[in-house]
Design a protein around this motif. Structure first.
Motif, mmCIF file in Angstrom:
data_model
loop_
_atom_site.group_PDB
_atom_site.id
_atom_site.type_symbol
_atom_site.label_atom_id
_atom_site.label_comp_id
_atom_site.label_asym_id
_atom_site.label_seq_id
_atom_site.Cartn_x
_atom_site.Cartn_y
_atom_site.Cartn_z
ATOM 1 N N LEU A 63 -21.953 -3.660 15.222
ATOM 2 C CA LEU A 63 -23.175 -4.357 14.814
ATOM 3 C C LEU A 63 -23.174 -4.592 13.310
ATOM 4 O O LEU A 63 -23.732 -5.566 12.823
ATOM 5 C CB LEU A 63 -24.400 -3.502 15.177
ATOM 6 C CG LEU A 63 -25.136 -3.822 16.468
ATOM 7 C CD1 LEU A 63 -26.278 -2.848 16.666
ATOM 8 C CD2 LEU A 63 -25.646 -5.245 16.506
ATOM 9 N N THR A 64 -22.586 -3.665 12.571
ATOM 10 C CA THR A 64 -22.547 -3.786 11.112
ATOM 11 C C THR A 64 -21.097 -3.783 10.644
ATOM 12 O O THR A 64 -20.230 -3.240 11.326
ATOM 13 C CB THR A 64 -23.264 -2.597 10.447
ATOM 14 O OG1 THR A 64 -22.569 -1.405 10.833
ATOM 15 C CG2 THR A 64 -24.709 -2.522 10.868
ATOM 16 N N PRO A 65 -20.838 -4.376 9.480
ATOM 17 C CA PRO A 65 -19.447 -4.472 9.012
ATOM 18 C C PRO A 65 -18.861 -3.148 8.549
ATOM 19 O O PRO A 65 -17.664 -3.057 8.327
ATOM 20 C CB PRO A 65 -19.535 -5.438 7.815
ATOM 21 C CG PRO A 65 -20.897 -6.028 7.868
ATOM 22 C CD PRO A 65 -21.769 -5.090 8.606
ATOM 23 N N ASN A 66 -19.690 -2.128 8.374
ATOM 24 C CA ASN A 66 -19.184 -0.866 7.847
ATOM 25 C C ASN A 66 -19.071 0.181 8.932
ATOM 26 O O ASN A 66 -19.614 0.043 10.018
ATOM 27 C CB ASN A 66 -20.096 -0.350 6.737
ATOM 28 C CG ASN A 66 -20.187 -1.337 5.606
ATOM 29 O OD1 ASN A 66 -19.174 -1.907 5.194
ATOM 30 N ND2 ASN A 66 -21.397 -1.583 5.145
ATOM 31 N N LEU A 67 -18.373 1.259 8.570
ATOM 32 C CA LEU A 67 -18.239 2.379 9.491
ATOM 33 C C LEU A 67 -19.543 3.157 9.457
ATOM 34 O O LEU A 67 -19.891 3.735 8.433
ATOM 35 C CB LEU A 67 -17.079 3.254 8.997
ATOM 36 C CG LEU A 67 -16.399 4.177 9.995
ATOM 37 C CD1 LEU A 67 -15.753 3.367 11.106
ATOM 38 C CD2 LEU A 67 -15.347 5.002 9.274
ATOM 39 N N VAL A 456 -10.498 -3.177 14.730
ATOM 40 C CA VAL A 456 -10.961 -2.758 13.408
ATOM 41 C C VAL A 456 -12.424 -2.333 13.496
ATOM 42 O O VAL A 456 -13.218 -2.968 14.184
ATOM 43 C CB VAL A 456 -10.808 -3.884 12.362
ATOM 44 C CG1 VAL A 456 -9.353 -4.230 12.175
ATOM 45 C CG2 VAL A 456 -11.600 -5.115 12.744
ATOM 46 N N ALA A 457 -12.748 -1.249 12.798
ATOM 47 C CA ALA A 457 -14.139 -0.796 12.759
ATOM 48 C C ALA A 457 -14.859 -1.416 11.572
ATOM 49 O O ALA A 457 -16.081 -1.483 11.538
ATOM 50 C CB ALA A 457 -14.189 0.726 12.661
ATOM 51 N N VAL A 458 -14.084 -1.858 10.588
ATOM 52 C CA VAL A 458 -14.642 -2.403 9.356
ATOM 53 C C VAL A 458 -14.200 -3.859 9.260
ATOM 54 O O VAL A 458 -13.024 -4.157 9.445
ATOM 55 C CB VAL A 458 -14.106 -1.606 8.146
ATOM 56 C CG1 VAL A 458 -14.568 -2.223 6.851
ATOM 57 C CG2 VAL A 458 -14.535 -0.152 8.244
ATOM 58 N N TYR A 459 -15.160 -4.753 9.028
ATOM 59 C CA TYR A 459 -14.777 -6.163 8.960
ATOM 60 C C TYR A 459 -15.547 -6.852 7.847
ATOM 61 O O TYR A 459 -16.477 -6.279 7.250
ATOM 62 C CB TYR A 459 -15.006 -6.860 10.300
ATOM 63 C CG TYR A 459 -16.418 -6.777 10.844
ATOM 64 C CD1 TYR A 459 -17.384 -7.715 10.467
ATOM 65 C CD2 TYR A 459 -16.788 -5.782 11.738
ATOM 66 C CE1 TYR A 459 -18.679 -7.652 10.964
ATOM 67 C CE2 TYR A 459 -18.083 -5.710 12.249
ATOM 68 C CZ TYR A 459 -19.019 -6.641 11.851
ATOM 69 O OH TYR A 459 -20.293 -6.580 12.336
ATOM 70 N N MET A 460 -15.152 -8.081 7.557
ATOM 71 C CA MET A 460 -15.780 -8.789 6.445
ATOM 72 C C MET A 460 -17.208 -9.192 6.815
ATOM 73 O O MET A 460 -17.460 -9.629 7.935
ATOM 74 C CB MET A 460 -14.956 -10.021 6.109
ATOM 75 C CG MET A 460 -13.583 -9.641 5.579
ATOM 76 S SD MET A 460 -12.722 -11.030 4.882
ATOM 77 C CE MET A 460 -11.580 -10.188 3.779
ATOM 78 N N PRO A 461 -18.125 -9.077 5.872
ATOM 79 C CA PRO A 461 -19.547 -9.285 6.174
ATOM 80 C C PRO A 461 -19.837 -10.662 6.783
ATOM 81 O O PRO A 461 -20.790 -10.799 7.556
ATOM 82 C CB PRO A 461 -20.220 -9.154 4.811
ATOM 83 C CG PRO A 461 -19.271 -8.373 3.989
ATOM 84 C CD PRO A 461 -17.901 -8.666 4.485
ATOM 85 N N LEU A 466 -21.713 -13.292 14.247
ATOM 86 C CA LEU A 466 -21.045 -13.430 15.537
ATOM 87 C C LEU A 466 -20.887 -12.076 16.218
ATOM 88 O O LEU A 466 -21.040 -11.954 17.433
ATOM 89 C CB LEU A 466 -19.678 -14.094 15.342
ATOM 90 C CG LEU A 466 -19.726 -15.590 15.030
ATOM 91 C CD1 LEU A 466 -18.374 -16.090 14.532
ATOM 92 C CD2 LEU A 466 -20.154 -16.377 16.258
ATOM 93 N N ASN A 467 -20.589 -11.050 15.407
ATOM 94 C CA ASN A 467 -20.431 -9.724 16.004
ATOM 95 C C ASN A 467 -21.745 -9.183 16.548
ATOM 96 O O ASN A 467 -21.764 -8.553 17.609
ATOM 97 C CB ASN A 467 -19.857 -8.747 14.969
ATOM 98 C CG ASN A 467 -18.343 -8.755 14.970
ATOM 99 O OD1 ASN A 467 -17.712 -8.416 15.966
ATOM 100 N ND2 ASN A 467 -17.760 -9.181 13.878
ATOM 101 N N ALA A 468 -22.814 -9.434 15.830
ATOM 102 C CA ALA A 468 -24.110 -8.955 16.312
ATOM 103 C C ALA A 468 -24.480 -9.667 17.613
ATOM 104 O O ALA A 468 -25.002 -9.050 18.545
ATOM 105 C CB ALA A 468 -25.179 -9.168 15.249
#
Lengths: 573, 404
Positions: A63-67, A456-461, A466-468
């Protein structure tokens, strides 16, 4: 033309005693293929929930770009590694084996599988394997993905990797034993008067699948043995610094694991062929082409493995695998068009089983188109190992296999339990699944093409939108599963009685009581010459004879009447 | 008469449907700029064009299947009370031939087009700029070579954490991994190639100008093959300069750094670590004024000098300096209790390794160096005149101490 080999108007010979099965009967060793079939299905469904829970955690993390949901990248890697392994080896493959076990002897008019003891043994390998798989998460992160590429899996991944590999090894043995059983059963136990070309297409699909399993799974076993030895015995089969080769694993692994895609999807295609024909009241269009295309897919499927290696395989070798991967689209296309031909001019009934099969058709075609795109090496270089591939494989394995499984559950639940699933809940389940599925996986095509790698758990903001969307879709999809679970539990207790043949289907499993007696059939099974011969007087006469023999569905439950309101409802959308 | 009029209507319907499908596919295929990153290489333009063709065909097939499906379920739905079966049609050889042949032709066309693009991408170009790529968990490094101005018979190499190129110059990367499989992917270039243990793999591209871009342009490089816990953070940048002159300006600056490193090995070592050309920071914890490493795989480095001089020296029988040097060159020779043998052989050149050791010697709890390093003669910096005396490193180390 059509004739029936039925004692029309014969004395109703309901089986005298049909001992009611208790839950405890399913918890112990049994050699009855029907009990084993249900054991397979319930076990697989349990692992579907396990794998689904892992998927929900993955989507929550993304849901979020960070871990943030999990503590470390290794934990995240464990989530998707075990998710993939569980869904493939403990959900789809055993679930399809469950359908095969339950249905094959019934469709062939046989009393049981060819090797009942072996059948039970194959099933009972699954629970220990499942325990190993779940245990793998607890003893040290298996973080090399379901593909377990060395040297990550051999030199770095935690101890859980060894357990996971052992679990898959066991499941492979189970799978091989089951497949041998299916092949011998089909070869030897067809009733007099049923040639290969009169078998239901589900049986054809199981034959094609079993051939693949028997030929391909030993390769997985070999690869896993080397992997386990590298991990625990200090060998260096995959260690390039000590004379090993990492591509050895990739070649042998995909030599199994590409055909494994067909192991997972061919039985689903078999389910689809049966369901579409029955619920559109029309013969399957191009029976022989569908049967032969299953075999063609099975055979060509052995020649395409290295398209999973387009970014690692030596460049000159890539072209031949592009060609074979393109060729395999043709038999798949034949199936899709044949199914559309089946619908054309039919009398389509919008049962839940039918809706899921229609859902399969409309979603699987997307997976097919992206499959051809992925076979094109230049495009593959861009999207290889990205979310585009994640989207593609879920369109094939969820939009394909799982939709087919749902369809099969709604279609055969009445046979297995004697009761119908609730159609209203079924339709709601379909709507939520279809929408949830689409919004989970369709945006993944875009996010992959735009530049997000898989795993990947971390992705570009910039990929968060799209991920949400995908995550929210996946939560809908996750919740929709509970509708089915509730429906199954509620219908087991209070579902409407189904009678022998609620859908008025022509295949043999419907020409006996629901659930069938321990010996499946009392006396000779009533065989109709054409399993898809709908629309003929012969078929109507046969179906009426089955009704006289085994009793019509309880009043107002005859398939025709019960689905009419549904048809209205669906056409109103 | 009747049948011929029906068939001509059928033909017209088919043509109209066919045209609609192709137009629909075309419209879908024009959406590609929304779903692709910028086209920053010659290859990306070819690949996108190929994809647009595939999307046109795929879009038409998608519309055909969904269209027939939706039309069928609407047109052929069972009306309430209709209990009859559909007509007993078992197939049509003509139709089956058609829908076998058309997909066959389509895949043949796509295969040929793909092959053409593939051959073009793979082709060896004239005057390729060669750069060595090193992947290690979880770091990219790029090694450039040029004839050494001091001694043209040998090459001068330097490492960078960014890949610098310029518009129009073909590039050929020679890629190696130091541990697991990585995959070098630049979405803006559209190409991806794995780095495989025991092999050297190649990657070719030619940067092109992107309209509206400000130069030097920066595009992310990502690892696409699962490589462990921080796989998603294994990102570097490719820097595309607008002109060769801009590129050379950068290049000369880097060469200058190599020719004139700080004479003080401590500063030199710190500079090497800070540049992140080696992946030390991805696994070790280190907290100083200049370095903030948060790896959690390997032993912490704060106070490593004290431990090297005491417990490690006792355990290995080596001096602190030799122990630290061994830990870099043969990481598995002695394992700190509680850690497994995960550190790869990084192939750090001798002079750089000694400089790093000199810096590590300063990482003591007290702040005073726990050991000192005298650089081997060939590592002494000759060029800058004044402080290049043999004693200099020791003095410099002492001077640098208060900062740490």
């Amino acid at each position: 033309m059509a004739s029936i080999s039925v004692p029309v108007g014969g004395a109703p010979s309901q089986p005298a005693s049909r001992p009611r099965l208790r839950v405890s009967d399913y918890l112990r060793w049994s050699v009855d293929h029907k009990i084993i079939g249900v054991q397979y299905m319930v076990t697989a469904a349990f692992f579907f929930i396990v794998g689904g829970t892992l998927a929900m955690l993955i989507r929550l993390e993304l849901l979020t770009p960070n871990l943030d949901v999990v503590q470390t990248g290794a934990q995240y890697n464990t989530l998707f590694s075990v998710h993939g392994l569980v869904m493939i080896f403990l959900w789809i493959i055993p679930m399809m084996a469950g359908f095969g076990n339950y249905l094959l002897p019934l469709m062939l008019g046989a009393k049981d599988m060819a090797f009942p003891w072996l059948n039970a043994f194959a099933f009972w390998l699954i629970p220990p394997a499942g325990i190993l798989m779940i245990g793998s998460m607890l003893v040290g992160a298996p973080e090399a993905g379901w593909t377990m590429y060395p040297p990550l899996s051999t030199l770095f991944s935690g101890d859980g990797q060894t357990l996971a590999a052992l679990a898959v090894h066991l499941l492979g043995i189970s799978s091989i034993l089951g497949a041998i059983n299916f092949l011998v059963t089909v070869k030897n136990m067809r009733p007099a008067g049923m040639s290969y070309w009169q078998m239901p297409l589900f049986v054809w699909a199981i034959v094609a699948t079993s051939i693949i399993v028997v030929m391909a799974t030993p390769f997985l076993a070999g690869a896993l043995t080397l992997l386990i030895l590298d991990r625990i015995a200090g060998t260096t089969f995959f260690d390039a610094t000590k004379g090993g080769d990492v591509l050895l694993w990739q070649n042998v692994f995909w030599f199994y694991s590409h055909p494994a895609v067909y192991i997972m999807v061919l039985p689903g295609m078999g389910i689809l062929s049966d369901v579409l024909s029955v619920h559109s009241r029309k013969p399957i269009f191009g029976y022989k082409m569908i049967a032969l295309s299953s075999m063609a897919i099975g055979i060509v499927g052995f020649t395409v493995w290295a398209h999973h290696m387009f970014t690692s395989l030596q460049p000159e070798l890539r072209i031949p695998f592009m060609i074979t991967s393109m060729i395999i689209a043709v038999p798949t296309g034949i199936k899709i068009f044949s199914w559309l031909g089946t619908l054309w001019r039919g009398k389509i009934r919008f049962t839940s089983a039918m809706l899921f099969s229609l859902g399969f058709l409309s979603m699987f075609v997307i997976g097919g188109i992206t499959g051809v795109m992925l076979a094109m090496i230049p495009f593959n270089l861009h999207v290889h190992d990205t979310y585009f591939v994640v989207a593609h494989l879920h369109f094939v394995l969820f939009g394909g296999s799982v939709f087919a499984i749902y369809s099969g559950v709604y279609h055969w639940f009445p046979k297995i339990t004697g009761r119908l699933l609730d159609e209203r809940l079924g339709k709601l389940h379909f709507a939520l699944t279809y929408i949830g599925f689409f919004f989970t996986f369709f945006p993944m095509h875009f996010v992959g093409m735009l530049g997000m790698p898989r795993r990947v758990a971390v992705y570009m903001p910039e990929f968060q939108g799209l991920n949400a969307t995908a995550s929210i879709g996946s939560f809908v999809l996750g919740l929709s599963t509970f509708l089915l679970i509730y429906n199954v539990i509620a219908s087991l207790r209070g579902g409407r009685l189904a009678g022998a043949n609620p859908w008025r289907a022509l295949t043999l499993e419907w020409a006996t009581t629901s659930p069938p007696p321990a010996t499946n059939f009392v006396g000779e099974p009533m065989l109709f010459e054409d399993p898809y011969g709908y629309g003929t007087e012969g078929a109507t006469a046969y179906l009426d004879a089955v009704e006289r023999q085994f009793g019509a569905p309880p009043q107002a439950l005859a398939a025709d009447k019960s689905v009419s309101p549904a048809a209205q409802g669906a056409s109103g959308d | 008469m009747n049948s011929s009029s029906v068939s001509s209507r059928t033909v017209i319907t088919l043509i109209v449907v066919g045209v609609l499908l192709i137009v629909g596919g075309f419209i879908i295929s024009q959406a590609t700029p929304l779903i692709f990153p910028v086209e920053a290489s010659a290859e990306s333009k070819q690949i996108d064009q190929l994809f647009r063709i595939a999307l046109l065909i795929g879009g038409a097939i998608f519309l055909l299947v969904q269209g027939v499906l939706l039309y069928s379920v609407w047109r052929f739905r069972a009306r309430p009370g209709d209990t009859a079966d559909g007509p007993p049609i078992h197939g049509s050889t003509t139709l089956e031939i058609v829908w076998t042949a058309i997909p066959a032709v389509i895949v043949v066309v796509l295969t040929i087009l793909s092959y053409q693009v593939w051959s073009s991408i793979q082709a060896v170009k004239d005057d390729e700029q060669r750069v060595q790529v090193t992947g290690a968990r979880f770091n990219w490094a790029f090694t450039y070579s040029t004839p050494d101005p001091r001694d043209t018979s040998s090459d001068l190499t330097f490492k960078s954490t960014e890949l610098h190129t310029y518009i129009g110059r073909p590039v050929m990367l020679e890629m190696q991994t130091q541990d697991v499989i990585h995959s070098f992917w630049v979405p803006a270039l559209r190409i991806k190639q794995d780095l495989l243990p025991g092999r050297t793999t190649q990657y070719r591209f030619t940067p092109v100008a992107v309209e509206g871009e400000t130069y030097p342009a920066r595009y992310p490089i990502k690892c696409a093959e699962l490589c462990g816990a921080a796989h998603g953070e294994m990102v570097a940048w490719i820097v595309v300069h607008e002109t060769e002159a801009d590129y050379i300006a950068w290049f000369d600056q880097e060469v200058d750094k190599v020719l004139n490193p700080p004479a003080d090995p401590v500063l030199r070592g710190e500079g090497i670590l800070a540049s992140q050309v080696y992946p030390c920071h991805t696994c070790h914890v280190l907290s100083t004024e200049t370095l903030q490493w948060a790896g959690n795989v390997g032993p912490a480095l704060n106070g490593v000098a004290d431990r090297a001089a005491t417990s490690r020296a006792n355990a290995t029988g080596l001096t602190a300096v030799d122990y630290l040097y061994q830990s870099i060159h043969e990481p598995g020779a002695y394992l700190v209790p509680g850690y497994s043998n995960l550190m790869p052989q990084l192939g750090i050149p001798e002079c750089e390794a000694w400089s790093i050791v000199a810096y590590l010697c300063t990482l003591s709890d007290s702040g005073a160096p726990a050991c000192t390093v005298e650089l081997p003669a060939q590592c002494q910096v000759a060029a800058p005149p004044a402080e290049a005396t043999p004693e200099a490193p020791v003095e410099a180390a002492a001077e640098a101490t208060p900062e740490l």
